[in-house]
Design an enzyme around this catalytic site. Structure first.
Site, PDB file in Angstrom:
ATOM      1  N   LYS A  11      39.842  14.651  78.647  1.00 21.62           N
ATOM      2  CA  LYS A  11      41.077  14.644  77.864  1.00 21.62           C
ATOM      3  C   LYS A  11      42.107  13.669  78.464  1.00 21.62           C
ATOM      4  CE  LYS A  11      40.349  19.389  76.206  1.00 21.62           C
ATOM      5  NZ  LYS A  11      40.971  20.747  76.083  1.00 21.62           N
ATOM      6  N   TYR A  51      40.255  20.119  65.899  1.00 20.41           N
ATOM      7  CA  TYR A  51      40.708  21.441  66.324  1.00 20.41           C
ATOM      8  C   TYR A  51      41.157  22.309  65.142  1.00 20.41           C
ATOM      9  CZ  TYR A  51      40.432  20.120  71.254  1.00 20.41           C
ATOM     10  OH  TYR A  51      39.979  19.748  72.506  1.00 20.41           O
ATOM     11  N   ASN A 114      43.957  20.899  80.170  1.00 19.08           N
ATOM     12  CA  ASN A 114      42.876  21.441  80.991  1.00 19.08           C
ATOM     13  C   ASN A 114      41.701  20.491  81.191  1.00 19.08           C
ATOM     14  OD1 ASN A 114      41.932  21.686  78.427  1.00 19.08           O
ATOM     15  ND2 ASN A 114      41.627  23.903  78.470  1.00 19.08           N
ATOM     16  N   HIS A 117      36.913  18.985  77.563  1.00 17.88           N
ATOM     17  CA  HIS A 117      36.411  19.814  76.462  1.00 17.88           C
ATOM     18  C   HIS A 117      34.919  20.004  76.640  1.00 17.88           C
ATOM     19  CE1 HIS A 117      35.540  21.235  72.391  1.00 17.88           C
ATOM     20  NE2 HIS A 117      34.529  20.380  72.391  1.00 17.88           N
ATOM     21  N   GLU A 128      30.423  18.079  66.620  1.00 16.70           N
ATOM     22  CA  GLU A 128      31.387  17.301  67.418  1.00 16.70           C
ATOM     23  C   GLU A 128      30.780  15.956  67.843  1.00 16.70           C
ATOM     24  OE1 GLU A 128      32.426  20.112  70.481  1.00 16.70           O
ATOM     25  OE2 GLU A 128      33.557  21.353  69.064  1.00 16.70           O
TER      26      GLU A 128
HETATM   27  P1  GDP Z   1      38.079  25.804  75.194  1.00  9.22           P
HETATM   28  O1  GDP Z   1      36.888  25.991  74.305  1.00  9.22           O
HETATM   29  O2  GDP Z   1      37.874  26.381  76.582  1.00  9.22           O
HETATM   30  O3  GDP Z   1      38.564  24.373  75.239  1.00  9.22           O
HETATM   31  O4  GDP Z   1      39.272  26.669  74.595  1.00  9.22           O
HETATM   32  P2  GDP Z   1      39.773  26.949  73.090  1.00  9.22           P
HETATM   33  O5  GDP Z   1      38.762  26.480  72.083  1.00  9.22           O
HETATM   34  O6  GDP Z   1      40.212  28.367  73.050  1.00  9.22           O
HETATM   35  O7  GDP Z   1      41.086  26.061  72.977  1.00  9.22           O
HETATM   36  C1  GDP Z   1      41.013  24.681  72.691  1.00  9.22           C
HETATM   37  C2  GDP Z   1      42.055  23.972  73.531  1.00  9.22           C
HETATM   38  O8  GDP Z   1      43.368  24.383  73.102  1.00  9.22           O
HETATM   39  C3  GDP Z   1      42.029  24.316  75.023  1.00  9.22           C
HETATM   40  O9  GDP Z   1      41.050  23.609  75.726  1.00  9.22           O
HETATM   41  C4  GDP Z   1      43.438  23.949  75.439  1.00  9.22           C
HETATM   42  O10 GDP Z   1      43.594  22.518  75.576  1.00  9.22           O
HETATM   43  C5  GDP Z   1      44.241  24.414  74.218  1.00  9.22           C
HETATM   44  N1  GDP Z   1      44.706  25.807  74.395  1.00  9.22           N
HETATM   45  C6  GDP Z   1      43.957  26.941  74.370  1.00  9.22           C
HETATM   46  N2  GDP Z   1      44.727  28.041  74.553  1.00  9.22           N
HETATM   47  C7  GDP Z   1      45.984  27.586  74.700  1.00  9.22           C
HETATM   48  C8  GDP Z   1      47.239  28.241  74.906  1.00  9.22           C
HETATM   49  O11 GDP Z   1      47.333  29.474  74.989  1.00  9.22           O
HETATM   50  N3  GDP Z   1      48.339  27.442  75.004  1.00  9.22           N
HETATM   51  C9  GDP Z   1      48.264  26.092  74.899  1.00  9.22           C
HETATM   52  N4  GDP Z   1      49.392  25.362  74.989  1.00  9.22           N
HETATM   53  N5  GDP Z   1      47.085  25.431  74.697  1.00  9.22           N
HETATM   54  C10 GDP Z   1      45.975  26.167  74.606  1.00  9.22           C
END
Ligand code: GDP
Length: 139
Positions: A11, A51, A114, A117, A128
């Site tokens: 990212k 997303y 974070n 991905h 994807e």
């Molecule tokens: P992943 O599969 O571990 O990437 O997690 P998710 O699919 O739940 O979320 C997608 C992305 O959205 C994450 O990798 C973070 O960059 C972002 N994200 C997820 N949860 C949060 C949150 O609670 N707050 C914020 N600001 N970003 C989040």
């Protein structure tokens, strides 16, 4: 259908912080083969589409802003049990909960920024990968 491929993005924070090389080293030394890779930048429309599953979430606008603010590295990775093993390698979404030695533990700043991905299922890995690469870019 179970496949041996997954999709990743390093990212914008990983690129900005100069961590491309270190993260790719961690990925390849963990047994993943890079079968496609490019430095690219998501448009707002790309990020919203990628997303879309999160479009009702309160963090959606911040997520789109973050993911479009600079270049990313997109890649397809191959390994037995690729999706699950890569999720283990990157660690929990929130780096403060990510296990010691995982990529998010080592390189991520926060739950929103974070570092990497990783696809969460074989079907999403295929979707994807196709979002970013044509057949002739996969080796
Ligand atoms: P992943 O599969 O571990 O990437 O997690 P998710 O699919 O739940 O979320 C997608 C992305 O959205 C994450 O990798 C973070 O960059 C972002 N994200 C997820 N949860 C949060 C949150 O609670 N707050 C914020 N600001 N970003 C989040």
């Amino acid at each position: 259908m179970v496949t041996n491929k997954t999709f990743t993005m390093l990212k914008p924070d990983s690129v900005e912080n100069g961590n491309i090389g270190a993260i790719l080293e961690k990925i390849t030394s963990s047994g993943f083969r890079i079968v496609a890779m490019k430095l690219t930048q998501l448009t707002t429309a790309d990020a919203k589409a990628f997303y879309a599953v999160h479009n009702e979430r309160p963090f959606f606008d911040d997520l789109v802003e973050y993911m479009t603010r600079g270049p990313i590295v997109a890649a397809i990775l191959e390994k037995d049990n690729a999706v699950q093993d890569f999720r283990t390698l990157i660690g929990a979404t929130n780096p403060s909960e990510a296990a010691e030695g995982t990529i998010r533990n080592m390189f991520a700043e926060s739950i929103s920024q974070n570092a990497v991905h990783g696809s969460d299922s074989d079907i999403n890995a295929a979707i994807e990968a196709a979002f970013h690469f044509s057949e002739r870019e996969m080796f």
